[in-house]
Design an enzyme around this catalytic site. Sequence first.
Site, PDB file in Angstrom:
ATOM      1  CB  SER A 236      -0.903   0.026   1.228  1.00 49.33           C
ATOM      2  OG  SER A 236      -0.194   0.480   2.378  1.00 49.33           O
ATOM      3  CG  ASP A 237       1.258   5.887  -1.364  1.00 48.03           C
ATOM      4  OD1 ASP A 237       2.206   6.057  -0.562  1.00 48.03           O
ATOM      5  OD2 ASP A 237       1.072   6.622  -2.342  1.00 48.03           O
ATOM      6  CD1 TRP A 238       4.853   5.043   4.956  1.00 45.18           C
ATOM      7  CD2 TRP A 238       4.677   3.937   3.038  1.00 45.18           C
ATOM      8  NE1 TRP A 238       5.888   4.128   4.899  1.00 45.18           N
ATOM      9  CE2 TRP A 238       5.805   3.430   3.738  1.00 45.18           C
ATOM     10  CE3 TRP A 238       4.372   3.374   1.809  1.00 45.18           C
ATOM     11  CZ2 TRP A 238       6.610   2.415   3.236  1.00 45.18           C
ATOM     12  CZ3 TRP A 238       5.168   2.355   1.296  1.00 45.18           C
ATOM     13  CH2 TRP A 238       6.269   1.891   2.011  1.00 45.18           C
ATOM     14  N   GLY A 239      -0.561   4.927   4.289  1.00 42.89           N
ATOM     15  CA  GLY A 239      -1.814   5.480   4.787  1.00 42.89           C
ATOM     16  C   GLY A 239      -2.973   5.320   3.826  1.00 42.89           C
TER      17      GLY A 239
END
Length: 696
Positions: A236-239
């Site tokens: 995932s992208d961060w968040g």
Amino acid sequence: MNQTELKEKARELMKKLTLEEKIGMIHGAALFQTKGVERLGILPLKMSDGPMGIRQEFEPNRWMTVGYSDDYVTYLPCNSALAATWNRTLAREMGSVLGEEARGRGKDVILAPGINIKRSPLCGRNFEYFSEDPFLTAKLAVPFIQGVQLWDVAACVKHFAVNNQETERLWVDVEIDEEALRTIYLPAFYEALKEGGAYTVMGAYNKVRGEHCCQSDYLLRQILREEWQYDGVVISDWGAVHDTRLSAESELDIEMSVTDDFDEYCMANPLLKKIREGEIREEVVDEKVTRILMLMMRLHMMDGKRKAGTYNSASHRETALRVARESVVLLKNDKGRLPLSPEKMKRVLVIGDNAEAIHSCGGGSAEIKALYEISPLMGIHMVLGGNTDVTFCRGYCRDAARAEGDLNWQAASLENGGTIAVSEKENREKQEICTLRQQLREEAVREAANGEYDAVLFVGGLNHDQDSEGNDRSDMKLPYEQDALICRLLEVRPDTVIVLNGGSPVEMNEWIDQADTLVWGWYAGIEGGRALAEVLFGLVNPSGKLPETFYKKHTDCSAHCIGEFPGGKTVSYKEGVFVGYRYNDTFAVAPQFCFGHGLSYTDFSYEEAWIAKEEEKSVVCCRVANIGEREGMETVQVYLAPKHRKENQPVQELKGFVKVELKPKEKTVVQIPLENLPNDCEVRIGSSSRDIRCRL
């Protein structure tokens, strides 16, 4: 070991893990790493940004830099600069530098390259991406990825998918038709994963058709796993993860975020609880862990056969220099003022904040702790060698810098959504800045007008106040009142050489007709200033070509005049496949400078062309000659144009290119294989999308 054997070996190891150990492997246990399993020799998976070099070290659980001297690295040219080279060999070599430096810093996954399509010139992260064209993007991203992975480091291709703006990037829902998705936005990802063999891919922040990308059944299961048969790791992208069930039951493998409550991530304790209570099957975690273990085996993380890397080597700096040299684009040279002759230069005036600006430390996740960075001003001094008096005037200044607190900007990146509030204090500061700019402008104009200089160079453009993660531009105008300064300089010195740096095009309407010499640079890395100076003073013949359309104004871009940008809760891609030159060429909208454009200090002729057959492939052949007096490089481009164009079909599309180097008066036959040559297409061969030399 073949794929079946690798998967079976990983599955056998996975069966030895407890549920808690498996959960630890599928979410961040620190800001840039997961948990390992020491008893089984399974190491944590260590990751790092980014596309322009390995990011500095942060403390494990907060966005505070460690602050030691061992994380300075080679600052590489941005992906837009690499794309401007149109050079596959350089793409592989630059990828290899990034991979070797990542391995030298002890990283397993490098969060690069960014291959999202440049839908609008206003996207703040455009400098991290290659092009508006999926073909050019793919043909450079593939060798780049292969270069990275030579070093037992995984490339993480990002951001999957249709992530084309920063405004409301966490929540905006993209409405796009299937043809546009398949024709424009997915092909480079497909090539990067299938031909490039990227071991990992990063999901995007945004939604597509109502689903967050990192939880999307359509993107991750139907397309990525089932259609493309991808068995690599999805990060995932961060968040970017928002729901425990949706993420767990999706094809996402690792959840990362910017917060330090690692055990409370969606795929951490909340998932553990749901599995124990029987709400989610443990098998979904088994599949994720199996793919992670396959990745680790591919990287030789457990068998003792892993390659060692290094960073800041002389060869890495040389590669960065060669990429920077070939990235410089000569946009105008109407009166042949360039190249300047160092022997004739007794006094040179350099004007503009970007002449001495340092860009490596900005841009969001692309920020680099560079071993050094040569500015254009330093490069000019280095090339002229002390025999020329170089005077510098700033000419303009940036806005007042925001005070930096203890936290890195990324700590709050899930809150701002790409918006920036301007305080009353900042408004007062802007009034003071305007007064200062006027003073700097008048000083520079007076100096340029005194007649004592053999050459006047203006070096301006953008910086990472505009080109940055988390922000989009509101228009294409040059910041800091640079237009007013350029107009005044051209009044007093019509021969002023205009040099602009940036990651996206800017409006030039106020002065472009008066300027006869214009050079475009990028965020060109550790040696960027030297490369630029070498081009200006003739040590290097420019060969860069624009990998994107330079519009006269942003409303000439289809995302703005047909589609929406940035939209609201949703953004509609009503322009469909008509992105970049596909729109401008089809609907006769004149750009400032077209896709593929770039001049040289020599001239090339295209003397004849034909199509040859090689087995099942068609090969476009063209005889090209250097008819000038300097050695130079030319990028020969092939476009296919349907003879009976359908309504929803562009008038032409790039389908091949090759870059050749020729000595004066030298001729060669270039050969450009075409993957598919329909019978009802005209083959167009040229130096840019609007400089077609041969038609077949």
